[in-house]
Scaffold this active site. Structure first.
Site, PDB file in Angstrom:
ATOM      1  N   PHE A 150       0.813  -1.228   0.000  1.00 16.36           N
ATOM      2  CA  PHE A 150       0.000   0.000   0.000  1.00 16.36           C
ATOM      3  C   PHE A 150       0.840   1.268   0.000  1.00 16.36           C
ATOM      4  O   PHE A 150       0.358   2.336  -0.354  1.00 16.36           O
ATOM      5  CB  PHE A 150      -0.937   0.021   1.232  1.00 16.36           C
ATOM      6  CG  PHE A 150      -0.239   0.397   2.521  1.00 16.36           C
ATOM      7  CD1 PHE A 150       0.019   1.729   2.832  1.00 16.36           C
ATOM      8  CD2 PHE A 150       0.190  -0.570   3.424  1.00 16.36           C
ATOM      9  CE1 PHE A 150       0.673   2.088   4.006  1.00 16.36           C
ATOM     10  CE2 PHE A 150       0.840  -0.223   4.599  1.00 16.36           C
ATOM     11  CZ  PHE A 150       1.088   1.104   4.881  1.00 16.36           C
ATOM     12  N   LYS A 174      -1.283  -7.141  -9.267  1.00 13.60           N
ATOM     13  CA  LYS A 174      -2.255  -7.317  -8.179  1.00 13.60           C
ATOM     14  C   LYS A 174      -1.860  -6.300  -7.114  1.00 13.60           C
ATOM     15  O   LYS A 174      -0.998  -6.549  -6.283  1.00 13.60           O
ATOM     16  CB  LYS A 174      -2.158  -8.763  -7.634  1.00 13.60           C
ATOM     17  CG  LYS A 174      -3.384  -9.297  -6.929  1.00 13.60           C
ATOM     18  CD  LYS A 174      -3.773  -8.549  -5.659  1.00 13.60           C
ATOM     19  CE  LYS A 174      -2.839  -8.751  -4.498  1.00 13.60           C
ATOM     20  NZ  LYS A 174      -3.092  -7.762  -3.406  1.00 13.60           N
ATOM     21  N   CYS A 282       9.793   1.476   3.425  1.00  9.03           N
ATOM     22  CA  CYS A 282      10.659   0.358   3.806  1.00  9.03           C
ATOM     23  C   CYS A 282      12.070   0.856   4.052  1.00  9.03           C
ATOM     24  O   CYS A 282      12.895   0.135   4.609  1.00  9.03           O
ATOM     25  CB  CYS A 282      10.653  -0.726   2.744  1.00  9.03           C
ATOM     26  SG  CYS A 282      11.417  -0.170   1.229  1.00  9.03           S
ATOM     27  N   GLU A 383       9.449  -4.164  13.117  1.00  6.62           N
ATOM     28  CA  GLU A 383       9.102  -3.042  12.240  1.00  6.62           C
ATOM     29  C   GLU A 383       7.844  -2.357  12.778  1.00  6.62           C
ATOM     30  O   GLU A 383       6.840  -3.025  13.039  1.00  6.62           O
ATOM     31  CB  GLU A 383       8.846  -3.550  10.811  1.00  6.62           C
ATOM     32  CG  GLU A 383       8.524  -2.436   9.831  1.00  6.62           C
ATOM     33  CD  GLU A 383       8.389  -2.927   8.389  1.00  6.62           C
ATOM     34  OE1 GLU A 383       7.844  -4.018   8.162  1.00  6.62           O
ATOM     35  OE2 GLU A 383       8.827  -2.183   7.481  1.00  6.62           O
TER      36      GLU A 383
HETATM   37  P1  NAD Z   1       1.654  -6.664   3.129  1.00 10.77           P
HETATM   38  O1  NAD Z   1       2.700  -7.695   3.211  1.00 10.77           O
HETATM   39  O2  NAD Z   1       0.559  -6.676   4.116  1.00 10.77           O
HETATM   40  O3  NAD Z   1       0.916  -6.731   1.689  1.00 10.77           O
HETATM   41  C1  NAD Z   1       1.675  -6.700   0.487  1.00 10.77           C
HETATM   42  C2  NAD Z   1       0.855  -7.379  -0.605  1.00 10.77           C
HETATM   43  O4  NAD Z   1       0.660  -8.751  -0.256  1.00 10.77           O
HETATM   44  C3  NAD Z   1      -0.540  -6.801  -0.814  1.00 10.77           C
HETATM   45  O5  NAD Z   1      -0.825  -6.794  -2.187  1.00 10.77           O
HETATM   46  C4  NAD Z   1      -1.446  -7.753  -0.051  1.00 10.77           C
HETATM   47  O6  NAD Z   1      -2.746  -7.822  -0.598  1.00 10.77           O
HETATM   48  C5  NAD Z   1      -0.730  -9.080  -0.204  1.00 10.77           C
HETATM   49  N1  NAD Z   1      -0.899  -9.971   0.968  1.00 10.77           N
HETATM   50  C6  NAD Z   1      -1.094  -9.622   2.258  1.00 10.77           C
HETATM   51  N2  NAD Z   1      -1.149 -10.709   3.047  1.00 10.77           N
HETATM   52  C7  NAD Z   1      -0.980 -11.776   2.240  1.00 10.77           C
HETATM   53  C8  NAD Z   1      -0.924 -13.182   2.463  1.00 10.77           C
HETATM   54  N3  NAD Z   1      -1.057 -13.683   3.679  1.00 10.77           N
HETATM   55  N4  NAD Z   1      -0.732 -13.976   1.407  1.00 10.77           N
HETATM   56  C9  NAD Z   1      -0.589 -13.467   0.175  1.00 10.77           C
HETATM   57  N5  NAD Z   1      -0.616 -12.141  -0.104  1.00 10.77           N
HETATM   58  C10 NAD Z   1      -0.817 -11.301   0.906  1.00 10.77           C
HETATM   59  O7  NAD Z   1       2.414  -5.245   3.104  1.00 10.77           O
HETATM   60  P2  NAD Z   1       1.790  -3.789   3.187  1.00 10.77           P
HETATM   61  O8  NAD Z   1       1.265  -3.548   4.558  1.00 10.77           O
HETATM   62  O9  NAD Z   1       0.892  -3.541   2.017  1.00 10.77           O
HETATM   63  O10 NAD Z   1       3.115  -2.919   2.931  1.00 10.77           O
HETATM   64  C11 NAD Z   1       3.980  -2.540   3.952  1.00 10.77           C
HETATM   65  C12 NAD Z   1       5.161  -3.467   4.046  1.00 10.77           C
HETATM   66  O11 NAD Z   1       5.867  -3.504   2.798  1.00 10.77           O
HETATM   67  C13 NAD Z   1       6.185  -3.030   5.075  1.00 10.77           C
HETATM   68  O12 NAD Z   1       6.638  -4.142   5.781  1.00 10.77           O
HETATM   69  C14 NAD Z   1       7.307  -2.420   4.231  1.00 10.77           C
HETATM   70  O13 NAD Z   1       8.573  -2.435   4.857  1.00 10.77           O
HETATM   71  C15 NAD Z   1       7.266  -3.299   3.027  1.00 10.77           C
HETATM   72  N6  NAD Z   1       7.866  -2.690   1.850  1.00 10.77           N
HETATM   73  C16 NAD Z   1       9.052  -3.189   1.396  1.00 10.77           C
HETATM   74  C17 NAD Z   1       9.679  -2.607   0.314  1.00 10.77           C
HETATM   75  C18 NAD Z   1      10.998  -3.134  -0.202  1.00 10.77           C
HETATM   76  O14 NAD Z   1      11.395  -2.775  -1.306  1.00 10.77           O
HETATM   77  N7  NAD Z   1      11.700  -3.984   0.541  1.00 10.77           N
HETATM   78  C19 NAD Z   1       9.083  -1.509  -0.333  1.00 10.77           C
HETATM   79  C20 NAD Z   1       7.853  -1.045   0.135  1.00 10.77           C
HETATM   80  C21 NAD Z   1       7.250  -1.641   1.239  1.00 10.77           C
END
Ligand code: NAD
Length: 483
Positions: A150, A174, A282, A383
């Protein structure tokens, strides 16, 4: 009536077969902006079939022609720059300036993709044996997909889609169900390019849609960006289903501040790193480690600056920090602050229960600074993903490096110093994928891979840069003799 989002499959906007919906909120106003469908396996299957049907013709379209679409795309992104930024503010809660920064970074990935014809070139050797020539070909591999978070709803999908399709693959995005509107607008612009039907597809949803992407046999590779626990699930599920996968996870980024650092410049930089995008990056600074005398000066200056940050609605140009993504995120962040206090951290600035006039129901958390944080505390380890900066003390440079390397994450780490020796030792010894020297947010540009180690990354080839060319192509070695 609230609008239900459509998927974009095979060149048309279509309804999802799913009956479940996830409301999309403006986190500042609490207004429900739209309903995001939880797409089913059948929806993903339709997208895969459309992408597979488009693949053969698309891969044989000359790479220079494929790149031409990106010039047009870039023009549209520039034309609609402010609209894109506004949508991001509305669904994500960041400030308009932060959204503009994100849009600029997203466009940089399109610029990178324009260079794919050069980057896809391969090599060869004549007469590797008598009368025999050996060459490498780079070919697209098929249907790829991205599952994205998000916090950067426009930029992160663009880390992948442009390069993947200019390499000759077809693609499915997605996006996060919390922020699907930015991708809806981006796909409206992509539609104007008149790409062949099925080259690009958008499937909305949450866990069910993600699982369908990971398990579908027609998808050859998945790019994931999100939290570490989900990154691990994605890595394991995709590999089990025979896919290549790059899964970028969460973070706990440390910053070391040496006594010889330019304190004013360092503090201003750390402010942006900790509280920019309300800490929902992140690459956000989560822990600042003051070495020796640096601790007290750093602490006092950070509190002085942070207490004057103007928190407000992102569309108000004067706001310097917006909301976190949801009430649930706010509660999680406040609970983590409370746990830090109970474990003995000193509250230097408390952003809990902040109220913004006119937006009393918004998901706001003010800038928060906790002092005297110790390695064993939850606030030092996990985090937070919110505007919370922990301060730790180290007696020496070596102690600071040990604190950083103790973390199970390895996304980014920075040092503020005037010593070339310490900067070099930091680059050499710290186990993190993105290193900043006198830079708080060590964000690689589109032509470099996005680093990430330990629990911050699962896979081999990272997003962006030459890694992305490797990820989105298959190498074939040709050995030939003509007699
Ligand atoms: P999230 O892991 O909750 O969701 C990411 C994606 O995975 C979404 O599209 C979501 O619908 C899907 N998802 C969620 N739970 C799932 C599951 N159990 N099985 C399969 N798919 C699932 O992450 P978020 O809250 O949207 O984003 C924030 C996180 O992303 C933070 O931890 C941040 O550090 C990380 N992030 C990392 C980077 C990087 O480049 N390393 C960049 C941006 C954000």
């Amino acid at each position: 009536m609230t609008r239900k989002l459509k998927n974009y499959i095979g060149g048309a906007w279509v309804d999802s077969a799913g009956t479940e919906v996830i409301p999309v909120h403006n986190p500042a106003t609490c207004e429900v902006l739209a309903e995001c469908p939880e797409s089913t396996y059948a929806d993903v299957d339709n997208a895969v079939k459309a992408a597979q049907a488009a693949f053969e013709e698309w891969r044989s379209t000359p790479v220079l022609s494929r790149a031409q679409y990106m010039y047009h795309f870039k023009g549209l992104l520039e034309e609609r720059f402010e609209d894109i930024a506004k949508v991001m503010v509305q669904e994500n809660g960041k400030t308009i300036d932060e959204a503009r920064g994100e849009a600029r970074r997203g466009i940089e990935s399109v610029d990178f993709a324009i260079g794919v014809p050069l980057l896809m070139r391969s090599d060869g050797v004549e007469d590797i044996s008598s009368g025999i020539d050996e060459t490498t070909l780079r070919q697209p591999a098929g249907v790829f997909a991205a599952i994205t978070p998000f916090n950067f709803p426009m930029m992160v999908p663009l880390w992948f889609l442009p390069t993947a399709i200019v390499c000759g693959n077809t693609f499915i995005v997605k996006p996060s169900p919390q922020t699907p509107l930015s991708m809806e607008l981006i796909f409206e612009l992509l539609e104007e390019l008149d790409l062949p039907e099925g080259v690009i597809n958008l499937v909305h949803g949450g866990v069910q849609a993600s699982m369908s992407v990971m398990e579908h046999p027609g998808i050859v590779g998945v790019s994931f960006v999100g939290s570490s626990p989900v990154a691990k699930i994605v890595y394991e599920t995709c590999t089990k289903h025979g896919k290549r996968v790059q899964a970028q996870g969460g973070a706990k980024n440390y910053i070391a501040v040496m006594p010889d650092a330019n304190m004013e410049a360092s503090v201003k930089n750390i402010m942006g790193a900790a509280f920019g995008c309300a800490g929902q990056r992140c690459l956000a600074a989560a822990v600042a480690v003051g070495v020796g005398d640096a601790y007290d000066t750093m602490k006092n200056e950070l509190v002085r600056y942070a207490q004057n940050l103007k928190v407000g609605y992102g569309l108000d140009e004067k706001s310097q920090m917006g909301t976190v993504i949801s009430h649930a995120a706010r509660e999680r962040i406040e609970t983590m602050i409370q746990k830090g206090v109970e474990e003995g951290a000193e509250v230097l600035l408390d952003g809990r229960k902040v109220k913004i006039e006119g937006y009393e129901d918004g998901s706001f958390v003010g800038p928060t600074i906790l002092g005297d944080v110790k390695p064993g505390m939850q606030i030092a380890k996990d985090e937070v993903f919110g505007p919370v900066l922990s301060l730790m003390k180290a007696n020496t440079f070596e102690e600071a490096v040990a604190l950083i390397n103790n973390s199970r994450y390895g996304n980014a780490a920075s040092i503020f110093t005037n010593s070339g020796k310490h900067a070099r030792e930091f680059k050499y010894a710290v186990k993190a994928g993105n290193i900043g020297v006198n830079i708080g947010v060590a964000a690689p540009s589109a032509s470099f891979p996005f680093g990430g180690q330990k629990e911050s990354f699962y896979g081999d080839l990272h997003g962006q840069g030459m890694d992305s060319i490797e990820f989105f192509t298959e190498r074939k070695i040709v050995i030939e003799r003509w007699t």
